[in-house]
Design a protein around this motif. Structure first.
Motif, mmCIF file in Angstrom:
data_model
loop_
_atom_site.group_PDB
_atom_site.id
_atom_site.type_symbol
_atom_site.label_atom_id
_atom_site.label_comp_id
_atom_site.label_asym_id
_atom_site.label_seq_id
_atom_site.Cartn_x
_atom_site.Cartn_y
_atom_site.Cartn_z
ATOM 1 N N UNK A 141 0.815 -1.216 0.000
ATOM 2 C CA UNK A 141 0.000 0.000 0.000
ATOM 3 C C UNK A 141 0.849 1.268 0.000
ATOM 4 N N UNK A 142 1.796 1.431 0.944
ATOM 5 C CA UNK A 142 2.627 2.647 0.890
ATOM 6 C C UNK A 142 3.517 2.702 -0.342
ATOM 7 N N UNK A 143 4.023 1.552 -0.794
ATOM 8 C CA UNK A 143 4.881 1.556 -1.978
ATOM 9 C C UNK A 143 4.111 1.949 -3.231
ATOM 10 N N UNK A 144 2.838 1.578 -3.311
ATOM 11 C CA UNK A 144 2.025 1.983 -4.459
ATOM 12 C C UNK A 144 1.916 3.500 -4.505
ATOM 13 N N UNK A 145 1.681 4.120 -3.350
ATOM 14 C CA UNK A 145 1.606 5.588 -3.284
ATOM 15 C C UNK A 145 2.931 6.209 -3.716
ATOM 16 N N UNK A 146 4.031 5.629 -3.249
ATOM 17 C CA UNK A 146 5.358 6.144 -3.596
ATOM 18 C C UNK A 146 5.582 6.098 -5.100
ATOM 19 N N UNK A 147 5.216 4.987 -5.730
ATOM 20 C CA UNK A 147 5.474 4.862 -7.167
ATOM 21 C C UNK A 147 4.493 5.673 -8.001
ATOM 22 N N UNK A 148 3.340 5.997 -7.458
ATOM 23 C CA UNK A 148 2.477 6.979 -8.126
ATOM 24 C C UNK A 148 3.197 8.322 -8.173
ATOM 25 N N UNK A 216 12.719 6.138 3.380
ATOM 26 C CA UNK A 216 12.900 5.964 1.941
ATOM 27 C C UNK A 216 11.626 6.281 1.176
ATOM 28 N N UNK A 217 10.483 5.848 1.720
ATOM 29 C CA UNK A 217 9.199 6.139 1.068
ATOM 30 C C UNK A 217 8.955 7.646 1.004
ATOM 31 N N UNK A 218 9.179 8.332 2.122
ATOM 32 C CA UNK A 218 8.926 9.772 2.182
ATOM 33 C C UNK A 218 9.849 10.538 1.238
ATOM 34 N N UNK A 219 11.138 10.187 1.254
ATOM 35 C CA UNK A 219 12.107 10.894 0.409
ATOM 36 C C UNK A 219 11.828 10.644 -1.068
ATOM 37 N N UNK A 223 10.669 13.531 -3.714
ATOM 38 C CA UNK A 223 11.444 13.889 -4.910
ATOM 39 C C UNK A 223 10.559 13.829 -6.151
ATOM 40 N N UNK A 224 9.736 12.768 -6.257
ATOM 41 C CA UNK A 224 8.842 12.650 -7.404
ATOM 42 C C UNK A 224 7.872 13.813 -7.514
ATOM 43 N N UNK A 225 7.267 14.188 -6.387
ATOM 44 C CA UNK A 225 6.323 15.311 -6.382
ATOM 45 C C UNK A 225 7.022 16.631 -6.672
ATOM 46 N N UNK A 226 8.222 16.804 -6.137
ATOM 47 C CA UNK A 226 8.975 18.042 -6.372
ATOM 48 C C UNK A 226 9.314 18.204 -7.846
#
Length: 244
Positions: A141-148, A216-219, A223-226
């Motif tokens: 679940x958290x990894x899916x959000x990260x890769x989005x 790692x998830x947060x960073x 970065x992706x959003x930035x």
């Protein structure tokens, strides 16, 4: 955008996905039968390549990589292959980041539910404990959000350069290859800075380095959003939204 609007968009995205799949039930069933069969044989091959492990944990890792690839390519799919889709996207009176995450909340529910059902069936057919399902949901679940968020970064790059080539496909292939072929010891050495490696080790029965996983998830998501927001602003500043 209010939480109610977010949930409404997520619901509509989920309903749209279900309608697409149920419109052609024979193809839907055939596709998933092929997918599960392929994942089993790949998992068996993964045991041989790794020199150990279990078929079920390899199937779980493969399902995880497949789901994350869907999140990764999602923003690029929404923006489409032409600039007309970009113009249509920004007509909406909704913040782009909020809208994309609302859409992918619906898609995440559909994807993670489907992969979880497959994993549960695999565990029952292989005569193993379905405990791995809890691990799969906990890291998936958290990894899916990260890769989005990572996919949004790639979509942002596309807003400026128009083409990103096969970059997203290469990342997806890397995820799939890592999930099946990388040894647990190699992944453990990467787990301190790679949430995906950390998650795969956890699915294989190893410990989850929770602090490293969260950081790692947060960073990575940040970065992706930035990157997405920087590229989005540059697109408007240069007037690129209507250019082919």
């Amino acid at each position: 955008m209010t939480p109610r609007t977010l949930l409404r968009i997520a619901y509509l995205a989920l309903r749209n996905r279900l309608q697409e799949e149920l419109r052609y039930p024979f193809q839907f069933i055939l596709n998933y039968l092929f997918f599960v069969t392929l994942s089993y044989f790949l998992a068996v091959g993964g045991v041989a390549v790794q020199g150990g492990g279990s078929v079920l944990s390899n199937m779980a890792s493969f399902f995880l990589a497949f789901a994350l690839g869907g999140g990764l390519n999602g923003a690029l799919d929404i923006y489409g292959s032409n600039r007309a889709r970009v113009e249509e996207f920004y007509i909406r009176p909704i913040d782009s980041v909020s809208y994309l995450f609302a859409v992918f909340l619906g898609r995440m529910i559909e994807t993670m539910t489907t992969m979880s059902i497959f994993l549960l069936l695999a565990a029952l057919l292989l005569g193993q404990s379905p405990e791995i399902l809890v691990r799969f949901i906990a890291v998936g679940t958290p990894l899916f959000v990260v890769f989005v968020a990572v996919g949004m970064g790639l979509a942002g790059i596309r807003l400026i350069f128009q083409k990103v080539g096969v970059l997203s496909q290469l990342i997806w292939i890397l995820l799939l290859g890592t999930s099946l072929a990388a040894s647990t010891s190699s992944l453990s050495s990467l787990a301190l800075w790679s949430a995906f490696a950390n998650g795969v080790v956890y699915l294989r029965g190893g410990p989850l380095e929770l602090n490293s996983f969260i950081c790692s998830c947060v960073i990575t998501a940040g970065v992706g959003l930035l990157v997405f927001k920087i590229c989005e602003r540059a697109m408007f500043k240069r007037g690129l939204s209507s250019q082919e």
